[in-house]
Each structure stands twice: as C-alpha cells, then as structure tokens.
Design an enzyme around this catalytic site. Structure first.
Site, short mmCIF file in Angstrom:
data_model
loop_
_atom_site.label_atom_id
_atom_site.label_comp_id
_atom_site.label_asym_id
_atom_site.label_seq_id
_atom_site.Cartn_x
_atom_site.Cartn_y
_atom_site.Cartn_z
N ASP A 107 0.94 -1.11 0.08
CA ASP A 107 -0.16 0.10 -0.09
C ASP A 107 1.02 1.21 -0.03
O ASP A 107 2.26 1.08 0.23
CB ASP A 107 -1.12 -0.07 1.09
CG ASP A 107 -2.45 0.81 1.03
OD1 ASP A 107 -3.44 0.58 1.68
OD2 ASP A 107 -2.07 1.67 -0.01
C1 GLC Z 1 -4.48 4.01 -0.17
C2 GLC Z 1 -5.27 2.87 0.20
C3 GLC Z 1 -5.10 1.81 -0.70
C4 GLC Z 1 -5.32 2.35 -2.08
C5 GLC Z 1 -3.76 3.13 -2.23
C6 GLC Z 1 -3.69 3.68 -3.58
O1 GLC Z 1 -3.82 4.74 0.98
O2 GLC Z 1 -4.93 2.35 1.39
O3 GLC Z 1 -6.56 1.00 -0.51
O4 GLC Z 1 -5.52 1.55 -3.14
O5 GLC Z 1 -3.49 3.64 -1.16
O6 GLC Z 1 -4.38 4.83 -3.79
#
Ligand code: GLC
Length: 713
Positions: free
Chosen positions: A234
């Site tokens: 993430d």
């Molecule tokens: C965010 C979220 C994740 C998302 C990623 C990209 O912080 O936790 O679910 O897909 O970043 O935006």
C-alpha cells in the site's frame, strides 16, 4: 518493482527518466490517455528492455459513472449486478489507459466507526466472498488480455477491518482461528477465482505489519493457497515499517518487505534505493528478487501489455453510455434499504398529493451523493433526488426545496424555521439527511455514529410540523438512528448511491420501483454496542428478553443484588437497531414448508435445504432469500448462525416460489482448535428467511462420531 505516482502535472516530464532507467515499472494516478500513451511509448521504445507499464488507479465503485459505494452494492445481495458494475467501470477506466485497479476491498468489518467500512462488502465472510468474486470477474473480464480488462487487486490482506477503536491504521490483534474463519476467507475466494494482485494492509497484525508479514504473504498466500500473482504494497507502507518500528532504516524495510512477499513498492523508494545493494552485499538472495520480477512480468504478459491490442488508449467518450447509466441506476435502486414504513406512508402517490417539501443538506448535493473514493467521477452527471423528484412531479406536484443546512455538519439556524414553515404548508416531507462524502472513507473515522451536526434537531422540529416525514439517509456507514426513528414515519437508507442515486430514490419514493435492498452490516442502537454483528457466539450466559433489564426500569425500591446476569447492556439491551440481512418491501413475503434432505448427511455428500416463499402483498417485489446454519456443538464454539446461501427472487402478487439451497458438507467446515479445517459430525440447525433473525427452522445431522472435544485420549 517500483510503482511511481503520477498525480500531478504532466507525468512524462518527471517519470520519463526513471522509466528509461528501469526504475519505474508501474505508475499510479495517471488517467489522461495521452499522458498514459506517452509513458507507454517511453517504456516500449526508450527503456533498455522495452517492458510496458502497469497503470494503476483506485477504480473502487465506478470510474466516471459512479456506482453506489461498495457497502451499498453489498446491500443489493446481487452478484450479477455487482459484476456488471465492475465491468462497466473497467470499460470506462481502460479507455483512459488504466489496466489495474486497487479493488475489491475484502476487509471484513464489524465497526461502523471505521471510515473504510464504506469500501467494504460488510460484516459477513460468505456475502463478502461471493460479491468479491463478482467484482473481480467484472473487472478482469473473460480474459485479462482483453483491451478493456483491468487486473483486480484484493485488499487489504488481512484483518484491517478490526483496527483498534475503529481508528484507521491502528493495530489489529486477531487470534489465528478467527483470522482463518472470518477475515481470510474472502481473500481465499479471491485467489480461487483468479484475482491478479493482492495488497497488504497498512496495519500491523499481531505485532507484524502486513507489508512485512511473512505468515500472511508467503505461508498463507503462496504456500497454502498457491497464489502466483503480484503483491503490491500500500502507499509508502514499505518505508512506514520504520515508523511502525519493525525496521531500523529503509534498507532494512526493503529487505523485510521483499523477503516477506511484497513484490512491488507503491510510491516509495526503498526498493529502488536498496534492493541492488542488498543483493550485492549478499544480504538478499537474488532469487527473491527474480521471483518478484517474474510475477510482475507474468502479470504484464497476462494483461496483453506487450501486444498492440491495448495501445494507444483512446480516452473516454464525451458522455457515459446509456448502458453505464442504467447499470448505475439499477445498482442504486437495489442498494436502497427500506428500514421503516409506518402507515404505510410509502409509496407516495403523485396523483393524491399537491405539495411535497424536499428538505435537507443531501437533497441536492451532486458531489456528496457519490461517496468516498471518487477520483474520476463527474458530479455534472449526477442526478440528485431533487432533480429527479422535480422531473417526476412534472406539472402535477408542487415541489418546495429547503436545504435547511449548508452541509451535513451544519448547525441549527434560520434555515430550520424556513424548513418547518415549508413542511407545515406541504402534504408530505421528504427529508434528505446523512453524511457528506468526506465523513467516511480512508482515515475518516468517527467516534460517534449519529447524524452529524444538528440534523437530529432538524428532524425533531420537522416532526412538530405534524405532516408525514419520510427520511432518506445517505451515509458511508451504519448510523445510530434510534432517536431519528421516533420522529419519522418512514426511512430509506441509500448509503452514498452514486451518479444515478437521485433517480433511483425518486422512483422508489413514488412507487415506480419497489425497495429490495438488505443490510450487509448490522445497525447498532448506539455506538457503545460496537462490535455487534449477527454471527456472534452464544456465550455461556446468552441474553433473552425475560432476563434483560433496561436501565430506566430498575426498581429503586427493590433490594437489587444483581440484574439479568446475562450478556447485555443495561442502557441498550442486546439487540441491534436493525439486524444483518434486514430490509422491508412495499409488499410482504411469507415463508413456509421448510425442508431438508437427507436428514442425516455423510461427509462429502450434498444436502438440500429449501422453503416456499410467497408474495403475500398487492405489488410485485424482489426478496433476497437467505439461508443460515448453526453447528450446535463444535470442538470450538461456533456462531449462533452463519450465512450459507442467498438468492434474489422476483415474485408477482400471490406468486409462490420454492427456493432450494444445495450445500456440500465442506460448507459446514471451519478451522478448529488445532486450526485444521474440517466439518465436525453432530447436530446442525438451519433457517431460511428474509434476514438473519429468520425463525423458520429445521434440524439435520452430519454423520460420524463427534470427537469428545477437550478429552485427551
Ligand atoms: C491508499 C489505500 C489503498 C489504495 C492506495 C492507492 O492509501 O489504503 O486502498 O489502493 O492507497 O491509492
């Protein structure tokens, strides 16, 4: 192994060099087709190996045409519709050059304080598994190599929905037996249906952040489930291992993450800066890097990125397709849950009314009704309830609109007086309340889950106007509506219903459509009951109405030494406000003639449980028939009931339908005290009905000799 962020400016200007140098194999947040095409051109023609890019975006519940939030889609209990919605979203996103979405989110959660419950598919592993499979199939299409297919991403493995206090990113502590019986099943279902990628959660699980959690990312995902897709971290969560306190520096973070099983780093630079030196120092086995790179390359081949079918991206047409609009409308219609309908005051009759008051901060809020995670939604395409009601009213009905509050967190003011006066001079009040979009979603958690601002005061004042009040509530979570219910005649809960939410709500209000949504999550009476969910354990002292005393009913004169002595709250009892699976209709469905055959089933055989459903009302309607099962005695305690099947059926007035569910005995299996997954012989009970309180029940038995649990030989 690095995904770079293209959120600002013209990405080729600042990502081109990294792509040419092989430091960027994927981008995120680039949705301008011409920019995507230029980035792909640089990758194919100007980098050493000419490997095309993964282009990721959070296409969570629609791209430009927005569907209800995932929790709202879960309220449809309609896998076919959820799949169609994901397919529509994929077609729109692929036109912009996107080939990877970070959805579905499969985190089970029983905590409405958590902002990300909005993105979830609710509290139940079975429902979330079936709907998650549908979303994955919708996003990935028949073949990943199809030009409009997106690689899906099951996230956030695992247990993220159990964050302490419902506070995002907080620690999670989950016994492995619960992890395996509740939180992991939707991810295993995703692997079984071919999800292309996975994403670990930001949170730590039992002391180890998911990003560096070898148990999750290698033992479970690779060794037990055989997942061969890509694991992407993430956002910056590799570097956050230093913040968690499990890594001393970025080199250490990179080593922990890649050896645990995180193949690609999203928007961090730990991998680019340190993997090479870790290999050179002999600290990191080069095979680990090779395996990660191989998985990423395999995904790019599966997506057909090397052949010309996907390039160049063409860009979106000027307006959404009619099919996209209809999919969004139907999803919104089937997501709305009728919670109360005294009178019945609904459906309204345009012919019998003269004036309707449309009141509240969410009656005409094009952006707010789209909900969280809407990067590419076009509020200009939104049909708000006010627009749709005015359109339906035509010349027959006067529509008087009073926002009463500037936004959902607004305070009482002159708008309240205008609203009450308008209500007095109308035949019925349509009151649009709830949460703005920003009050749910990532990091947007609430400790109080009541209506924000002074909305409850507005409800009370409108109640005093003496006219029927229909509340339509938009929110990204279950809200504590106990006090609202006392002051309104009907409640439609619409979640954040997306682009066509207003059209769907208006058609439901005026009876052109019949409500059919069912709750995918329990609604508590008050936040202090959380966590509260239908598949609770029975405990040794389960509550019953006879033993539960309400705090206001305690007799001060009696020499009280104890109250109840069962599991409940003095000030809330033990029942939720609305149970999982609940939802009313404009008609009534009756259940009868439940049966099970055989009465005793052997391991490996199939059992059939069914009942007859009748539309006993005067209008056609759709019912979600639900099957629940209880394992009465287990080597570990088992929930008082668990969802094991559901089916949405359309019935004309008076029509009867025999609905049958065929279960393999594997459906009765669970992870026991030794974590072994098995169905245990013994007595079972099954219920079929319209929600998790179903009373129509039948018993059956799984043959075999129950182990005398706890008795060592
Ligand atoms: C965010 C979220 C994740 C998302 C990623 C990209 O912080 O936790 O679910 O897909 O970043 O935006």
């Amino acid at each position: 192994m690095a995904q770079r962020d293209g959120s600002h400016g013209y990405p080729p200007d600042y990502l081109g060099a990294d792509i040419r140098a092989g430091r960027c194999g994927a981008v995120i947040n680039v949705v301008d087709a011409s920019a995507v095409n230029e980035l792909q051109r640089i990758a194919r023609q100007e980098s050493r190996l000419g490997i095309p890019l993964l282009v990721g975006r959070d296409v969570i519940h629609g791209f430009r045409t927005i569907l209800p939030i995932p929790l709202g889609q879960a309220a449809t209990w309609n896998p076919g519709l959820v799949r169609a919605g994901a397919r529509m979203a994929a077609e729109e996103a692929a036109a912009a050059g996107v080939n990877w979405t970070f959805a579905p989110m499969l985190d089970i959660t029983r905590d409405p304080r958590w902002g990300r419950i909005a993105e979830s598919l609710g509290e139940d592993p079975y429902l979330a598994s079936r709907l998650g499979e549908a979303m994955i199939r919708g996003f990935q299409g028949k073949e990943l190599a199809e030009p409009d297919a997106l690689a899906a991403c099951a996230k956030h493995i695992a247990g993220y929905g159990a964050v302490e206090g419902g506070r995002d990113y907080a620690a999670t502590s989950i016994p492995e037996i619960d992890l395996r019986n509740v939180y992991l099943p939707p991810f295993q279902a995703a692997v079984r249906c071919g999800v292309a990628t996975m994403m670990p959660s930001f949170s730590e699980l039992n002391g180890v952040p998911a990003t560096a959690n070898r148990f999750l990312l290698t033992q479970v995902l690779r060794e037990e489930w055989g997942f061969d897709g890509v694991v992407v971290s993430d956002w910056d969560s590799v570097c956050q291992l230093c913040v968690h306190g499990t890594a001393g520096d970025k080199a250490h973070a990179a080593l922990l993450a890649v050896t645990a099983g995180t193949d690609m780093e999203m928007t961090g630079d730990a991998y680019n800066e340190h993997l090479g030196e870790l290999v050179a120092l002999g600290t990191l086995d080069p095979c680990t890097v090779d395996e990660a790179v191989a998985r990423i390359l395999r995904l790019k081949f599966r997506l057909g990125l090397f052949d010309a079918r996907r390039s160049p991206a063409k860009g979106l047409p000027a307006r959404p397709s009619r099919a996209a609009i209809e999919t969004a409308r139907l999803a919104a219609e089937q997501s709305v849950v009728l919670l109360k309908n005294n009178g019945p005051v609904l459906p309204l009759s345009i012919e019998q009314l003269d004036t309707v008051a449309v009141i509240g901060p969410l009656a005409d809020a094009p952006w707010e009704q789209l909900g969280t995670w809407v990067f590419d939604g076009d509020p200009g395409e939104t049909v708000t309830p006010l627009c749709a009601i005015e359109s339906l009213a035509g010349g027959h009905l006067k529509v008087r609109h009073v926002p009463a509050m500037v936004h959902s967190r607004g305070r009482a003011g002159p708008g309240f007086d205008e609203a009450v006066e308008t209500a007095r001079n109308s035949d019925v009040v349509l009151l649009f309340l709830g949460e703005e979009a920003i009050l749910s979603g990532e990091a947007h958690c609430r400790a109080d889950i009541g209506l924000p601002g002074d909305q409850l005061e507005l409800v009370r004042q409108l109640h005093s106007a003496g006219k029927p009040v229909v509340a339509v509530i938009m929110a990204g979570r279950p809200l504590a509506l106990t006090q609202v219910l006392d002051h309104v005649d009907a409640v439609l809960f619409a979640w954040h219903p997306g682009t066509m939410g207003g059209q769907a709500i208006a058609e439901l209000l005026f009876g052109l459509r019949c409500p059919s949504g069912k709750l995918p999550v329990t609604f508590p009476r008050m936040v202090g009951q959380v966590p509260i969910y239908y598949s609770q354990k029975n405990t040794g002292k389960p509550p019953s109405p006879a033993e539960v005393v309400h705090i206001d009913d305690i007799d001060p004169q009696a020499a009280q030494t104890s109250l109840g002595m069962v599991s409940f709250h003095l000030d809330a009892g033990y029942r939720p406000l609305f149970p999982f699976g609940f939802g009313l209709s404009y008609t009534q469905f009756h259940y009868g003639d439940i049966f099970v055959r055989p009465l005793e089933v052997s391991p490996g055989e199939r059992i059939t449980i069914g009942a007859e459903v009748t539309n006993a009302g005067a209008v056609a309607g759709e019912e979600v028939v639900q099957l629940y099962v209880r394992d009465v005695v287990g080597s570990v305690t088992r929930p008082v009931r668990e969802l094991k099947g559901f089916l949405r059926v359309q019935l004309e007035p008076g029509e009867k339908r025999r609905v049958e569910f065929a279960l393999d005995t594997d459906a009765l299996a669970f992870h026991g005290a030794d974590l072994r997954w098995a169905a245990e012989p013994g007595e079972f009970r099954a219920w079929i009905g319209g929600d998790s309180d179903a009373e129509l029940g039948v018993n059956f038995r799984l043959s075999g000799t129950p182990a005398m649990a706890g008795v060592t030989s």
